[in-house]
Design a protein around this motif. Sequence first.
Motif, PDB file in Angstrom:
ATOM      1  N   ARG A   1       0.809  -1.222   0.000  1.00  0.00           N
ATOM      2  CA  ARG A   1       0.000   0.000   0.000  1.00  0.00           C
ATOM      3  C   ARG A   1       0.840   1.268   0.000  1.00  0.00           C
ATOM      4  O   ARG A   1       0.304   2.373   0.134  1.00  0.00           O
ATOM      5  N   MET A   2       2.155   1.130  -0.145  1.00  0.00           N
ATOM      6  CA  MET A   2       3.035   2.300  -0.179  1.00  0.00           C
ATOM      7  C   MET A   2       3.234   2.851  -1.588  1.00  0.00           C
ATOM      8  O   MET A   2       3.883   3.870  -1.773  1.00  0.00           O
ATOM      9  N   HIS A   3       2.731   2.146  -2.609  1.00  0.00           N
ATOM     10  CA  HIS A   3       2.689   2.654  -3.986  1.00  0.00           C
ATOM     11  C   HIS A   3       4.066   3.070  -4.506  1.00  0.00           C
ATOM     12  O   HIS A   3       4.277   4.205  -4.943  1.00  0.00           O
ATOM     13  N   GLY A   4       5.032   2.175  -4.441  1.00  0.00           N
ATOM     14  CA  GLY A   4       6.313   2.381  -5.109  1.00  0.00           C
ATOM     15  C   GLY A   4       7.191   3.453  -4.534  1.00  0.00           C
ATOM     16  O   GLY A   4       8.037   3.998  -5.240  1.00  0.00           O
ATOM     17  N   ARG A   5       7.073   3.759  -3.251  1.00  0.00           N
ATOM     18  CA  ARG A   5       7.913   4.792  -2.654  1.00  0.00           C
ATOM     19  C   ARG A   5       9.246   4.258  -2.155  1.00  0.00           C
ATOM     20  O   ARG A   5      10.063   5.003  -1.651  1.00  0.00           O
ATOM     21  N   ASN A   6       9.469   2.946  -2.251  1.00  0.00           N
ATOM     22  CA  ASN A   6      10.731   2.347  -1.822  1.00  0.00           C
ATOM     23  C   ASN A   6      10.963   1.076  -2.620  1.00  0.00           C
ATOM     24  O   ASN A   6      10.130   0.683  -3.450  1.00  0.00           O
ATOM     25  N   TYR A   7      12.101   0.428  -2.367  1.00  0.00           N
ATOM     26  CA  TYR A   7      12.461  -0.760  -3.137  1.00  0.00           C
ATOM     27  C   TYR A   7      11.447  -1.882  -2.953  1.00  0.00           C
ATOM     28  O   TYR A   7      11.034  -2.534  -3.917  1.00  0.00           O
ATOM     29  N   LEU A   8      11.032  -2.133  -1.695  1.00  0.00           N
ATOM     30  CA  LEU A   8      10.118  -3.243  -1.442  1.00  0.00           C
ATOM     31  C   LEU A   8       8.766  -3.014  -2.099  1.00  0.00           C
ATOM     32  O   LEU A   8       8.163  -3.945  -2.647  1.00  0.00           O
ATOM     33  N   ALA A   9       8.270  -1.771  -2.052  1.00  0.00           N
ATOM     34  CA  ALA A   9       6.989  -1.469  -2.699  1.00  0.00           C
ATOM     35  C   ALA A   9       7.094  -1.642  -4.209  1.00  0.00           C
ATOM     36  O   ALA A   9       6.168  -2.145  -4.864  1.00  0.00           O
TER      37      ALA A   9
ATOM     38  N   ALA B   1       7.993 -10.699   1.558  1.00  0.00           N
ATOM     39  CA  ALA B   1       8.244 -11.240   2.895  1.00  0.00           C
ATOM     40  C   ALA B   1       9.640 -11.856   2.978  1.00  0.00           C
ATOM     41  O   ALA B   1      10.348 -11.696   3.979  1.00  0.00           O
ATOM     42  N   HIS B   2      10.048 -12.549   1.916  1.00  0.00           N
ATOM     43  CA  HIS B   2      11.394 -13.110   1.841  1.00  0.00           C
ATOM     44  C   HIS B   2      12.444 -12.006   1.898  1.00  0.00           C
ATOM     45  O   HIS B   2      13.440 -12.105   2.631  1.00  0.00           O
ATOM     46  N   SER B   3      12.214 -10.927   1.158  1.00  0.00           N
ATOM     47  CA  SER B   3      13.172  -9.819   1.151  1.00  0.00           C
ATOM     48  C   SER B   3      13.265  -9.159   2.528  1.00  0.00           C
ATOM     49  O   SER B   3      14.354  -8.782   2.976  1.00  0.00           O
ATOM     50  N   ILE B   4      12.129  -9.014   3.211  1.00  0.00           N
ATOM     51  CA  ILE B   4      12.130  -8.410   4.540  1.00  0.00           C
ATOM     52  C   ILE B   4      12.942  -9.264   5.508  1.00  0.00           C
ATOM     53  O   ILE B   4      13.753  -8.751   6.292  1.00  0.00           O
ATOM     54  N   LEU B   5      12.751 -10.591   5.444  1.00  0.00           N
ATOM     55  CA  LEU B   5      13.462 -11.465   6.368  1.00  0.00           C
ATOM     56  C   LEU B   5      14.958 -11.500   6.066  1.00  0.00           C
ATOM     57  O   LEU B   5      15.782 -11.531   6.990  1.00  0.00           O
ATOM     58  N   VAL B   6      15.326 -11.502   4.804  1.00  0.00           N
ATOM     59  CA  VAL B   6      16.745 -11.475   4.439  1.00  0.00           C
ATOM     60  C   VAL B   6      17.390 -10.180   4.924  1.00  0.00           C
ATOM     61  O   VAL B   6      18.506 -10.176   5.460  1.00  0.00           O
ATOM     62  N   ALA B   7      16.677  -9.058   4.745  1.00  0.00           N
ATOM     63  CA  ALA B   7      17.196  -7.781   5.247  1.00  0.00           C
ATOM     64  C   ALA B   7      17.358  -7.824   6.762  1.00  0.00           C
ATOM     65  O   ALA B   7      18.372  -7.348   7.303  1.00  0.00           O
ATOM     66  N   ALA B   8      16.378  -8.408   7.457  1.00  0.00           N
ATOM     67  CA  ALA B   8      16.462  -8.512   8.919  1.00  0.00           C
ATOM     68  C   ALA B   8      17.657  -9.360   9.343  1.00  0.00           C
ATOM     69  O   ALA B   8      18.326  -9.056  10.345  1.00  0.00           O
TER      70      ALA B   8
ATOM     71  N   LEU C   1      17.336   0.421  -1.244  1.00  0.00           N
ATOM     72  CA  LEU C   1      17.971   0.499  -2.560  1.00  0.00           C
ATOM     73  C   LEU C   1      17.348   1.575  -3.436  1.00  0.00           C
ATOM     74  O   LEU C   1      17.948   1.987  -4.433  1.00  0.00           O
ATOM     75  N   GLY C   2      16.151   2.024  -3.066  1.00  0.00           N
ATOM     76  CA  GLY C   2      15.487   3.052  -3.846  1.00  0.00           C
ATOM     77  C   GLY C   2      14.442   2.476  -4.782  1.00  0.00           C
ATOM     78  O   GLY C   2      14.578   1.361  -5.295  1.00  0.00           O
ATOM     79  N   ALA C   3      13.381   3.246  -4.999  1.00  0.00           N
ATOM     80  CA  ALA C   3      12.303   2.787  -5.871  1.00  0.00           C
ATOM     81  C   ALA C   3      12.761   2.637  -7.317  1.00  0.00           C
ATOM     82  O   ALA C   3      12.158   1.891  -8.100  1.00  0.00           O
ATOM     83  N   ASP C   4      13.841   3.331  -7.708  1.00  0.00           N
ATOM     84  CA  ASP C   4      14.322   3.258  -9.089  1.00  0.00           C
ATOM     85  C   ASP C   4      15.443   2.240  -9.264  1.00  0.00           C
ATOM     86  O   ASP C   4      16.138   2.259 -10.275  1.00  0.00           O
ATOM     87  N   TRP C   5      15.616   1.352  -8.299  1.00  0.00           N
ATOM     88  CA  TRP C   5      16.725   0.405  -8.373  1.00  0.00           C
ATOM     89  C   TRP C   5      16.592  -0.516  -9.584  1.00  0.00           C
ATOM     90  O   TRP C   5      17.577  -0.785 -10.284  1.00  0.00           O
ATOM     91  N   TYR C   6      15.396  -1.001  -9.862  1.00  0.00           N
ATOM     92  CA  TYR C   6      15.202  -1.889 -11.006  1.00  0.00           C
ATOM     93  C   TYR C   6      15.498  -1.165 -12.316  1.00  0.00           C
ATOM     94  O   TYR C   6      16.079  -1.737 -13.238  1.00  0.00           O
ATOM     95  N   LEU C   7      15.101   0.115 -12.392  1.00  0.00           N
ATOM     96  CA  LEU C   7      15.380   0.883 -13.598  1.00  0.00           C
ATOM     97  C   LEU C   7      16.873   1.092 -13.774  1.00  0.00           C
ATOM     98  O   LEU C   7      17.413   0.914 -14.876  1.00  0.00           O
ATOM     99  N   ARG C   8      17.577   1.443 -12.703  1.00  0.00           N
ATOM    100  CA  ARG C   8      19.021   1.641 -12.787  1.00  0.00           C
ATOM    101  C   ARG C   8      19.731   0.343 -13.129  1.00  0.00           C
ATOM    102  O   ARG C   8      20.671   0.321 -13.933  1.00  0.00           O
ATOM    103  N   ARG C   9      19.276  -0.761 -12.549  1.00  0.00           N
ATOM    104  CA  ARG C   9      19.903  -2.053 -12.852  1.00  0.00           C
ATOM    105  C   ARG C   9      19.726  -2.415 -14.317  1.00  0.00           C
ATOM    106  O   ARG C   9      20.663  -2.874 -14.983  1.00  0.00           O
ATOM    107  N   ASN C  10      18.532  -2.169 -14.851  1.00  0.00           N
ATOM    108  CA  ASN C  10      18.286  -2.492 -16.252  1.00  0.00           C
ATOM    109  C   ASN C  10      19.101  -1.595 -17.173  1.00  0.00           C
ATOM    110  O   ASN C  10      19.616  -2.045 -18.200  1.00  0.00           O
TER     111      ASN C  10
END
Length: 411
Positions: free
Chosen positions: A329-337, A357-364, A377-386
């Motif tokens: 429900r955060m609408h893309g304001r961070n990496y997980l969203a 949920a997997h990403s949250i646990l790995v981060a923890a 990592l930022g909401a634009d991480w996928y764009l930068r990686r691509n």
Amino acid sequence: MEVMFERVAGIDIGKATLTVCVRTPGDRGRRRRSETRTFKTTTGSLLVMRDWLLECGVTIAALESTSTYWKGTFYCLEDHMQVWLLNAAHMHAVPGRKTDVKDAEWIAQLLEHGLLNPSFVPPPDIRQLRMLTRHRVQLMGDRTRETVRLELMLEDASIKLSTVASSLTTVSARRMLAAMINGQTDPVKIADLALGKMRVKIPDLAQALTGNFTEHHATMAKAILRRLDLVEQAIKESDEVIAAACAPWQHEIELLQTIPGVGEKVAQVIVAETGADMSRFPSAGHLAAWAGVAPAVNESAGRSWTAGTRHGNKWLCAILIEAAGSVSRMHGRNYLAEQHQRLASRRGVKRAQVAVAHSILVAAYYMLSRDEPYRDLGADWYLRRNNEAHTRRFVRQLEKLGHTVHLDPTA
């Protein structure tokens, strides 16, 4: 087969009795000797069992995790010898071993040859915190069930309050229900009890509150609301007790709350279920598999296919899925969203929630291991990686054509 442990005990546990098989070296190099006894599961009998195992020189004992019956035996022995709690699914069924005596002997034989892996059992202080957090989850389930009963009862009376109000437990909804229970029948007067933002819905509320609410419905609603009040009070008291019990791990809880979607209650459950000691898990992947948020992969004849998620810690898995729902429900304001949004469009919401949920646990895992806050990592991480991947691919293609490439990024 080589014997890894000289003096072992295998324990098959039931509700009323338990069977213990002790395996020790035989006299003068003879074959190993087995001795089996049956004890009651009362505290006095468990102490007698413990004294017998110590007399036999047992250094390690193994028992199956049968319901909650294993706890008394495990707690009785853990301060005196090494105790392994076993997952029954890890011991393959053997034809003919269908009695308690044979099961105990089979456990002892597997243990002495080092063919078993123990399950994770946290220290006593974490176990106590686990009981508190799990009890709170059960109380919240009771609250949900009572709310559903109330809604179904109102539907029987043709009262559509739940279609207008966001919840039947809000202050406005409770005021209206109390008026109906006290005998008020005018829907306009009942709707006028709405507070705050609900007042703009008064015309809709008046229509929704028009029905056939009889004295029988009032009696049932009064009983349900009384139980709801008791559950709400119990949850409030549980929150206070858990907050006090979490004091030794307050730093870890504050660190975990830096993860998007992880609030205080989610952080408390993560600490209670994992113990906040990541050294018990060889890697983040082991932790994810143990929690049940890692994919299960089956392979046969060189072909592999996914089989959903693995069985794991249902309490931790459920709270992580809930946290992933908050992230969505955060609408893309961070990496997980952004991760949830990308996966939900291709694989569906449920798969996206498991992945987040997997990403949250790995981060923890890494945060608690390194004692550092969450770094997004930022909401634009996928764009930068691509973009970086596209750049590398184009450079390789130009170099294959015989060109020397020097990149000069624009400002």
